[in-house]
Design a protein around this motif. Sequence first.
Motif, PDB file in Angstrom:
ATOM      1  N   LYS A   1      45.540  52.134  33.139  1.00 49.80           N
ATOM      2  CA  LYS A   1      45.544  52.259  31.678  1.00 49.80           C
ATOM      3  C   LYS A   1      44.477  51.337  31.114  1.00 49.80           C
ATOM      4  N   GLY A   2      43.939  51.715  29.954  1.00 54.43           N
ATOM      5  CA  GLY A   2      42.918  50.905  29.316  1.00 54.43           C
ATOM      6  C   GLY A   2      41.557  51.119  29.933  1.00 54.43           C
ATOM      7  N   GLU A   3      40.589  50.308  29.498  1.00 56.62           N
ATOM      8  CA  GLU A   3      39.244  50.439  30.025  1.00 56.62           C
ATOM      9  C   GLU A   3      38.565  49.083  30.148  1.00 56.62           C
ATOM     10  N   ILE A   4      37.604  49.012  31.066  1.00 55.95           N
ATOM     11  CA  ILE A   4      36.836  47.802  31.317  1.00 55.95           C
ATOM     12  C   ILE A   4      35.362  48.151  31.155  1.00 55.95           C
ATOM     13  N   LEU A   5      34.650  47.357  30.362  1.00 56.94           N
ATOM     14  CA  LEU A   5      33.223  47.548  30.172  1.00 56.94           C
ATOM     15  C   LEU A   5      32.464  46.348  30.717  1.00 56.94           C
TER      16      LEU A   5
ATOM     17  N   VAL B   1      46.323  43.945  29.096  1.00 63.57           N
ATOM     18  CA  VAL B   1      45.520  42.724  29.032  1.00 63.57           C
ATOM     19  C   VAL B   1      44.185  43.003  28.345  1.00 63.57           C
ATOM     20  N   SER B   2      43.871  42.212  27.329  1.00 61.50           N
ATOM     21  CA  SER B   2      42.600  42.321  26.613  1.00 61.50           C
ATOM     22  C   SER B   2      41.950  40.944  26.521  1.00 61.50           C
ATOM     23  N   PHE B   3      40.671  40.881  26.851  1.00 59.53           N
ATOM     24  CA  PHE B   3      39.886  39.663  26.665  1.00 59.53           C
ATOM     25  C   PHE B   3      38.409  40.019  26.843  1.00 59.53           C
ATOM     26  N   ASN B   4      37.537  39.077  26.484  1.00 62.06           N
ATOM     27  CA  ASN B   4      36.092  39.274  26.600  1.00 62.06           C
ATOM     28  C   ASN B   4      35.460  38.102  27.317  1.00 62.06           C
TER      29      ASN B   4
ATOM     30  N   GLU C   1      34.306  43.316  28.829  1.00 64.62           N
ATOM     31  CA  GLU C   1      35.374  43.626  27.884  1.00 64.62           C
ATOM     32  C   GLU C   1      36.539  44.269  28.625  1.00 64.62           C
ATOM     33  N   PHE C   2      37.707  43.650  28.540  1.00 67.06           N
ATOM     34  CA  PHE C   2      38.959  44.257  29.000  1.00 67.06           C
ATOM     35  C   PHE C   2      39.693  44.752  27.762  1.00 67.06           C
TER      36      PHE C   2
ATOM     37  N   GLY D   1      51.705  38.768  34.449  1.00 68.27           N
ATOM     38  CA  GLY D   1      50.878  39.938  34.191  1.00 68.27           C
ATOM     39  C   GLY D   1      50.314  40.054  32.792  1.00 68.27           C
ATOM     40  N   SER D   2      50.559  39.061  31.939  1.00 64.79           N
ATOM     41  CA  SER D   2      50.063  39.114  30.561  1.00 64.79           C
ATOM     42  C   SER D   2      49.204  37.898  30.256  1.00 64.79           C
TER      43      SER D   2
END
Length: 278
Positions: free
Chosen positions: A60-64, A25-28, A6-7, A215-216
């Motif tokens: 910034k943000g988090e990565i799981l 940036v968000s994606f799974n 998870e981003f 970058g997006s």
Amino acid sequence: MSYFIEFRDVSFRYREDQPWVLKDVSFNVQSDEWLAIIGHNGSGKSTIAKLMNGLLLPQKGEILVDGVQVTEDTIWEIRKKVGMVFQNPDNQFVGTTVKDDVAFGMENHGLPRKLMVERIQTSLAAVGMNDYEAHEPHRLSGGQKQRVAIASVLAVAPQLIILDEATAMLDPKGRLEIMETIRNVQEDQDLSLLTITHDLQEVVKADRVIVMNQGSKWLEGTPRDVFSEKDKLRNIGLDTPFVTKLAAELSAAGLPIQREPLNHQELLEDLWTLHSKM
């Protein structure tokens, strides 16, 4: 639904006085999924791979990864689950023989010797290199080197393998062989797979595609959905597979191709269907 990767609104830049390489940036990535990421050089593709493996950490943000946040304290746990194969396999070789090289990662993780011996054999067999244990890695062909690099990652038993332009230095035959090897390994071992590539023939085999631009995350969908957006891709300077271009030309000439073919076989099937109706 739980995801393996998870981003969440991830941003990253290499220096404070430089622009952001990734911007929110968000994606799974799902378990057992093949995700391809494409885009121009500098669009953030390789940075995503390094963040996923803990080689970099987001500002910034988090990565799981498998529910565990990627931090300085968790990177060694993360790297047991996420393996990476780079563009130049020579950069990954550290052993004097193929056997030593495959063993290196397992030694770093402190695996028992008996288990190491078993995994050396099974990982080399998985990529068709079990007869090369005593060979020097640097004397192998480009395709063989990449197979050994993949075996070295497999031996650590990750749940996700990242291929960062891993076929870029190979000829078309070598690329096809490596991707067939990877697909077989993924199916046999239920791995997730992330490929970062410019090779459109690799992209069409993926389950899902993300297009990065400046970058997006610019576009996301199945290969068929993404390559159906020919004009959008062309506007940002990205190409589409030859068979997609050919289908577009045939449609413009009056042949009503019903779907976006991803390979020659699909196009031939569509043309045969049209012929049968005439």
